[in-house]
Enzyme design. Structure first.
Site, PDB file in Angstrom:
ATOM      1  N   GLU C  60       0.824  -1.205   0.000  1.00  0.00           N
ATOM      2  CA  GLU C  60       0.000   0.000   0.000  1.00  0.00           C
ATOM      3  C   GLU C  60       0.862   1.260   0.000  1.00  0.00           C
ATOM      4  O   GLU C  60       0.507   2.262  -0.626  1.00  0.00           O
ATOM      5  CB  GLU C  60      -0.957  -0.005   1.187  1.00  0.00           C
ATOM      6  CG  GLU C  60      -2.073  -1.059   1.077  1.00  0.00           C
ATOM      7  CD  GLU C  60      -1.628  -2.482   1.388  1.00  0.00           C
ATOM      8  OE1 GLU C  60      -0.491  -2.665   1.880  1.00  0.00           O
ATOM      9  OE2 GLU C  60      -2.411  -3.421   1.142  1.00  0.00           O
ATOM     10  N   HIS C 129     -11.790  -6.066   7.999  1.00  0.00           N
ATOM     11  CA  HIS C 129     -12.549  -5.763   6.780  1.00  0.00           C
ATOM     12  C   HIS C 129     -13.742  -4.883   7.105  1.00  0.00           C
ATOM     13  O   HIS C 129     -14.768  -4.947   6.447  1.00  0.00           O
ATOM     14  CB  HIS C 129     -13.054  -7.042   6.096  1.00  0.00           C
ATOM     15  CG  HIS C 129     -11.998  -8.024   5.744  1.00  0.00           C
ATOM     16  ND1 HIS C 129     -11.554  -8.986   6.605  1.00  0.00           N
ATOM     17  CD2 HIS C 129     -11.279  -8.176   4.609  1.00  0.00           C
ATOM     18  CE1 HIS C 129     -10.600  -9.708   6.017  1.00  0.00           C
ATOM     19  NE2 HIS C 129     -10.415  -9.240   4.819  1.00  0.00           N
TER      20      HIS C 129
HETATM   21  C1  LIG Z   1      -2.175  -5.048   4.253  1.00  0.00           C
HETATM   22  C2  LIG Z   1      -3.112  -5.889   3.463  1.00  0.00           C
HETATM   23  N1  LIG Z   1      -3.336  -5.598   2.171  1.00  0.00           N
HETATM   24  C3  LIG Z   1      -4.211  -6.330   1.438  1.00  0.00           C
HETATM   25  C4  LIG Z   1      -4.886  -7.377   1.994  1.00  0.00           C
HETATM   26  C5  LIG Z   1      -5.918  -8.166   1.176  1.00  0.00           C
HETATM   27  N2  LIG Z   1      -5.448  -9.501   0.841  1.00  0.00           N
HETATM   28  C6  LIG Z   1      -5.740 -10.565   1.634  1.00  0.00           C
HETATM   29  S1  LIG Z   1      -5.004 -11.977   1.111  1.00  0.00           S
HETATM   30  C7  LIG Z   1      -4.291 -11.173  -0.214  1.00  0.00           C
HETATM   31  C8  LIG Z   1      -3.406 -11.945  -1.147  1.00  0.00           C
HETATM   32  C9  LIG Z   1      -2.212 -12.529  -0.471  1.00  0.00           C
HETATM   33  O1  LIG Z   1      -1.504 -13.355  -1.345  1.00  0.00           O
HETATM   34  P1  LIG Z   1      -0.265 -14.218  -0.856  1.00  0.00           P
HETATM   35  O2  LIG Z   1       0.614 -13.407   0.010  1.00  0.00           O
HETATM   36  O3  LIG Z   1       0.361 -14.812  -2.058  1.00  0.00           O
HETATM   37  O4  LIG Z   1      -0.880 -15.342   0.078  1.00  0.00           O
HETATM   38  P2  LIG Z   1      -1.825 -16.564  -0.283  1.00  0.00           P
HETATM   39  O5  LIG Z   1      -3.235 -16.086  -0.133  1.00  0.00           O
HETATM   40  O6  LIG Z   1      -1.511 -17.003  -1.654  1.00  0.00           O
HETATM   41  O7  LIG Z   1      -1.528 -17.627   0.717  1.00  0.00           O
HETATM   42  C10 LIG Z   1      -4.662  -9.832  -0.236  1.00  0.00           C
HETATM   43  C11 LIG Z   1      -4.246  -8.857  -1.266  1.00  0.00           C
HETATM   44  C12 LIG Z   1      -4.617  -7.651   3.359  1.00  0.00           C
HETATM   45  N3  LIG Z   1      -5.214  -8.661   3.991  1.00  0.00           N
HETATM   46  N4  LIG Z   1      -3.728  -6.901   4.054  1.00  0.00           N
END
Ligand SMILES: Cc1ncc(C[n+]2csc(CCOP(=O)(O)OP(=O)(O)O)c2C)c(N)n1
Ligand SMILES: Cc1ncc(C[n+]2csc(CCOP(=O)(O)OP(=O)(O)O)c2C)c(N)n1
Ligand SMILES: [Mg+2]
Ligand SMILES: [Mg+2]
Lengths: 337, 410, 337, 410
Positions: C60, C129
């Site tokens: 972000e 959320h």
């Molecule tokens: C600071 C923050 N930004 C955005 C999100 C929204 N978000 C939740 S999971 C995710 C994707 C994460 O992907 P990854 O790190 O590859 O983990 P995976 O779900 O594949 O295990 C996002 C963008 C969040 N939870 N926290």
């Protein structure tokens, strides 16, 4: 009792806490070998060793984030953010993590952590060495926020903060480090070394969080202030001759509503003073609280005297700073209504 | 340089989108056993190539081969299989429960079970994981009661987190499982702080940090690397590269570098990649990294190469952004299937026993679920009290919260 | 006019802005190919190409930081923070950089930038959320903060935000994406497709920032609300039979003080409703403003109805959410005093 | 592993503290000319060794040698010398002015003049720097009026920033100099955004990001690397490693890795180190990186190896944390002295002309200072108006600020 500046009192609090409790560790940018840009931690590394007081990389998020991990482990980290203006990179760790760890884990993990930072202006520091971000913290459930205004309180409140089982934001008004600055920037400031509040008890004497202090009793108007503004308010009262009751809040959250209520019910008038930007500043919360709790006692609108809604300017510092003239004018206005 | 052509923005694209035929031919997979096993006091600079290879133990024929194949007894392997099967069965039931409206949200591990299940067995009691939402295997493998996990998922009256947290955001200090945060990345640097605290205290315990491929882009990843490297913290830094971050493929987070593990090189941190669908490999690498940390050789960065076979969460539909059969084409196979075949190969298991075990595990999960549902599901039956929402913000409730609680009528 | 949900209206605003102005670029996590987790940006990448609408790494601070650089270059970035709860890592770039660039460079560089984020709870999203962080932004000088409450406003205000020469925080109450949720979570919500405010003008029709809208005229009490709380307040007024004048603030900063003042002077009473945590929430500022400006008209204390000072809980969502029962009770209380 | 010894925290220490004898014998310095000059379209993976070496042009005998020695005419070199001398003289005067109370604060460049002065000459008009507070050479070398800089430093009535900013926090879009922020690191990723914008717009302009060694620890450094790498942004990422961050030596930021340049490897970014006290080397490397960026080959990370010979700022006293003679022992010498000797060696300069030039430059600076002081100094003479504090927060002043301005009496 020993006569100390605020810097010395803060250093002494660290010293006492570190001596009494191995779990207390101290770090931050330039905090270790050098002892901090304001020298609060000077000598601690030498005395307690490099693993209890050390220099940190310039990464506020990392400083707070590692401290949360340490607190969860069981230590009691006391960390320094070099200027409150630089806390924003650490905001996510503070607001989303430190503040909520106990609640979200139902006490499985806790976060006894103190985040110290010099705050406020009056040193020609421009927009990045002058800010007062307390309202960000008071809006984040799970944090306590403390602002001492003199060496005695600084030591006692810092000891309380370190002993506290939850995260505490500890804002140190840097303009008060050496003496009780009252906003008269053209006059010399008395040193704490010659001031009754520079008389600091030795040892582990705690001043409990959440208790305000009436620094001047009065019957005309209640002034709610903290940090540097306590002395500005005192000067304004003296200069206008208005019999103000001045409350040094000391802890912003939890707020000492009883003391505030009793005073406003007595005086019927209220002026709130802080250095931070006005809109959504902590003064707004104070104003809301006073009108919610003392509506029927109020004889005049509550007035806020604050920094303006602009960045903290360099050259126009004294136009920005809510000095005794502006506070005095507010006292007069509130009395005339 | 005045007549240079106009610049253009490079936006990385995955090899395959809905409608395309999955193609992993660019994905270089070393054969099992090919990667050396250096001593734990190796100089990180001497193993830079390991960040571009993949440590693998189980080969195509389900044999355990090479220098990383050692240490686990048949019994331990059977236990590992059981853990992974439990996790998969647990996930399946909870996905259904979510669809039935018994809770608001769920996140599964499909295809990634080996990572957390094998890793858990490489740590000692007292060590601390700082997991993301996709490492429930750390709890399952440490015998955390499934029923308690479900109580949390259902936010029911027995939820240890009192309904405060989103489903699956478990916390169990006793099981070396730090409270999960919904904010990505924050825990990665906290784990480093925990490890620093252990070192400051002259302790022997270590910590393990967890992060997803997409989340390595978060700034806290950097903070963790800076602090871990500077203070030589006894921490294992795990990146779970399951190829996707919601709808975004790993290239958006990884940029122009070959692998996520290579991020460690900029910090002088020992960095390796492991076949995340190979229970034996994950376990061996985790053991090695744990030993490094515990002996004072500092942090290890591990990239677990795996594949998120399911949706990101129950709110996600992957068919909108990736080919439906991409998972089937994933070249590292399925972790349960691979370990099962290995156990059969070494004569410790059979198809029949597997089918029996599946049924038995399903029964166990169903029994736990029944018991949990007796305590209520989200919004049904007994629930955590509203009063409890005000508790635990601080150790001692301050006056303003007491006032608010009263105002709320509790 | 086309009947649209709030999502569609927001998408349409992007579409219109991108079609009219090549400088408008749109990015964020999952925003490109997939079109955003709430699908606001769906179809834009296909229509305008990958260099005008693209996926961003999950960072972000980097999303905001690069957008500041783009804005300084001369583009007009519109970025999405996936949930308002995830804005904190970008806080430093927002507060210290975007908000102050024009002022500190005396207009040498400017920052026309829109930061969109879904805000508020009511979707069982738990503490990460559901948050409403508007007070952080209103306390940072140099930012405008907008909260639309319906499709028509969403489109018109977003177009105004994109056209604005300064950084605008655009908070989208996610519980309103599909219909006017009034807090009665046990009842179905009407779709915007059947609601007069779902009738959205085509093309580039801007609704100016800084202008509130009276959604219900009344003489008994003024209700200050924004986002989801507008409908909660409407329900509470209907259910209590109290003749409330409901003001949808739409823009929190700059605030439309004239509309507020005129209303409170007329009604003599004021209830403030928001979903964010109470202490130092934007309601505190509203309360302070009302009492400063309408003190002599006020017949009863201003009441704030807000989220509690706790993290946003999962299971106790409806105990936290300031629903029509709580707002109705406040309306009754304020009338009884 | 149960009987492991207690862990300990590693806290890096500089080689030398007050009282110690400075010792740079560990600091490996390749001889001038030793490092290859690869083509600008080189694959970053093929030049990983460059992150562990140092590109140098001027040798001990002040000759320009090797593949990076090319391109600058005598005239250009003389101009470079003049820029560095101007910057040094400017610093000296302003340090004194600060001591005299004419302003609140100052930060000097002593020992680092080559970095910004040489770099400035490698960019094209229209390119944009995102500097820190220690690159005023970018302005001096681009003929930004010294008097205007001083007006800013004095916060006087002619200060282009209207007294709003701390001294030296200049801004000049026309001179490719982005407004300086007091918050470390923020500009590093903004520069990447500016470069992305140029690429999005099909422009040919590039940007240059600047950060100090200590500030590479900031998270925005990571953000910059992630975005620059992912979108292949046309940006030059400059790290000025002047060995110190206030009282903290570079080891605290760098941790266990050999060099800061190596950070680029984790992102697949071309990464090089350059002798920051060698005007010719800095210029050549900057040209190379600029060409890479402009031709679409993406970002380059440059570590400028130099030494902060003075205090961090006027608020700092380095004798409290480092040996007083450390600067004198610094093995890369003084940038002005080295270029001067080179120019003498090639017959383009002499000691006499140098002394004359020094006097003349001092006069120029003094003249500018006099003119600036005629506009006032901090708190003396005419000053920016308090009214102006309320202007420019937004393009159009909103009602609440109008009310506040009136309340303030303006
Ligand atoms: C600071 C923050 N930004 C955005 C999100 C929204 N978000 C939740 S999971 C995710 C994707 C994460 O992907 P990854 O790190 O590859 O983990 P995976 O779900 O594949 O295990 C996002 C963008 C969040 N939870 N926290
Ligand atoms: C976010 C932030 N944190 C801390 C500071 C305080 N600070 C100012 S300069 C400095 C040291 C920077 O060192 P380095 O990056 O090496 O740059 P140098 O001064 O050596 O050029 C620090 C800690 C700041 N300005 N901003
Ligand atoms: Mg992933
Ligand atoms: Mg430095």
């Amino acid at each position: 009792m020993v006569q100390m500046t605020m810097i010395e009192a803060l250093r002494d609090a660290h010293d006492v806490a570190m001596a009494n409790d191995d779990r207390v560790v101290v770090y931050g940018e330039d905090v270790g070998y050098f002892g901090g840009v304001f020298r609060v931690t000077a000598g601690l590394q030498k005395k307690y060793g490099k693993s209890r007081c050390f220099d940190a990389p310039i990464n506020e998020a990392g400083i707070v984030g590692t401290a949360i991990g340490m607190a969860a482990y069981g230590l009691r980290p006391v960390i320094e953010i070099q200027f409150a203006d630089y806390v924003y990179p650490g905001m996510d760790q503070i607001v989303s993590e430190a503040a909520r760890l106990r609640h979200r884990s139902a006490g499985d993990f806790t976060c006894p952590l103190v985040i110290r930072m010099p705050t406020g202006g009056g040193i020609f520091g421009g927009q990045t060495h002058s800010q007062s971000p307390e309202a960000f913290f008071t809006h984040s459930s799970g944090l306590k926020t403390v602002v001492p205004s003199n060496p005695r309180d600084a030591k006692g409140l810092l000891l309380a903060a370190i002993a506290d089982p939850d995260p505490v934001i500890f804002l140190e008004p840097k303009r008060l480090y050496n003496g009780p600055f009252d906003g008269h920037h053209d006059r010399p400031v008395t040193s704490w070394k010659k001031h009754p509040l520079g008389d600091v008890p030795e040892g582990n004497e705690i001043i409990p969080l959440g208790k305000a202090r009436i620094t001047r009793e009065g019957k005309d108007v209640t002034v709610l202030a903290y940090g540097t503004m306590v002395y500005v308010a005192e000067a304004a009262a003296a200069e206008t001759g208005i019999d103000a009751e001045i409350i040094d809040l000391r802890t912003l959250l939890p707020i000492d509503l009883d003391t505030i209520k009793a005073s406003v019910e007595k005086t019927g008038r209220c002026v709130i003073v802080h250095e931070a930007t006005k809109t959504s500043g902590f003064g707004a919360e104070l104003s809301a609280l006073v009108q919610e709790n003392c509506f029927y006692s109020l004889e005049a609108p509550i007035i806020r005297v604050t920094g303006w809604d602009t960045p903290y300017p360099h050259a126009q510092e004294w136009d920005y700073f809510p000095g005794p003239v502006r506070v005095g004018a507010a006292l007069k206005t509130v009395m005339e209504r | 340089m005045t007549n240079t052509p106009p610049l253009t923005l490079n936006v990385p694209e995955p090899g395959c989108r809905p409608g395309d035929t999955p193609d992993f031919s660019d994905f270089v997979i070393p054969r099992a056993g090919a990667v050396d096993r250096p001593p734990v006091d190796v100089d990180p600079d001497d193993i830079r190539d390991m960040a571009f290879s993949i440590i693998r133990v189980l080969n195509k024929d389900a044999e355990a081969v090479g220098p990383w194949a050692e240490g686990l007894s048949q019994e331990e392997l059977l236990q590992g299989l059981r853990h992974m099967m439990l996790l998969r069965a647990f996930d399946a039931r909870m996905l259904t429960a979510q669809r039935q409206g018994k809770t608001s949200f769920y996140m599964q591990h499909l295809g990634e079970e080996a990572v957390s299940c094998a890793f858990a067995m490489a740590l000692e009691p007292g060590d601390m994981n700082f997991p993301t939402y996709r490492q429930a295997g750390l709890l399952i493998a440490r015998d955390y009661p499934m029923q308690t996990m479900m109580n949390q998922i259902y936010s029911n009256a027995k939820d240890p987190l009192h309904g405060r947290q989103l489903p699956i955001m478990y916390s169990s200090k006793d099981h070396g499982f730090f409270s999960i945060s919904g904010n990505l990345g924050t825990q990665f640097v906290q784990a480093v702080g925990w490890a620093m605290a252990s070192a400051i205290s002259g302790d022997t315990r270590i910590s393990a940090a967890w992060i997803g491929d997409g989340s390595t882009a978060e700034s806290d990843f950097h903070s963790a690397m800076v602090f871990a490297s500077t203070y030589n913290a006894p921490v294992i830094l795990n990146i779970v590269n399951n190829q996707w971050a919601i709808s975004t493929f790993q290239g958006i987070a990884r940029g122009g570098v070959g692998t996520f593990a290579a991020r460690g090189h900029g910090f002088g941190i020992a960095s390796v990649r492991v076949d995340g669908n190979d229970y034996l490999a994950v376990h061996a690498v985790a053991k090695w990294a744990a030993e490094r940390a515990r002996l004072g050789h500092g942090p290890t960065l591990i990239e677990h190469v795996t594949y998120r076979a399911g949706g990101h969460s129950t709110s996600d539909d992957p068919s909108a952004y990736r080919a439906a059969d991409e998972g089937a084409a994933w070249p590292l196979g399925d972790p349960i299937d691979r370990l099962k075949r290995h156990l059969i190969r070494i004569g410790a298991w059979s198809e029949e026993r597997h089918i029996q075990a599946e049924a038995q595990i399903r029964d166990e999960v169903v029994a736990a679920q029944k018991a949990a549902e007796a305590n209520g599901t989200l919004g049904q039956g007994t629930a955590p009290s509203a009063r409890d929402m005000f508790e635990g913000v601080f150790e001692t409730m301050p006056p303003h919260l007491v006032r608010q609680r009263q105002e709320a009528g509790y």
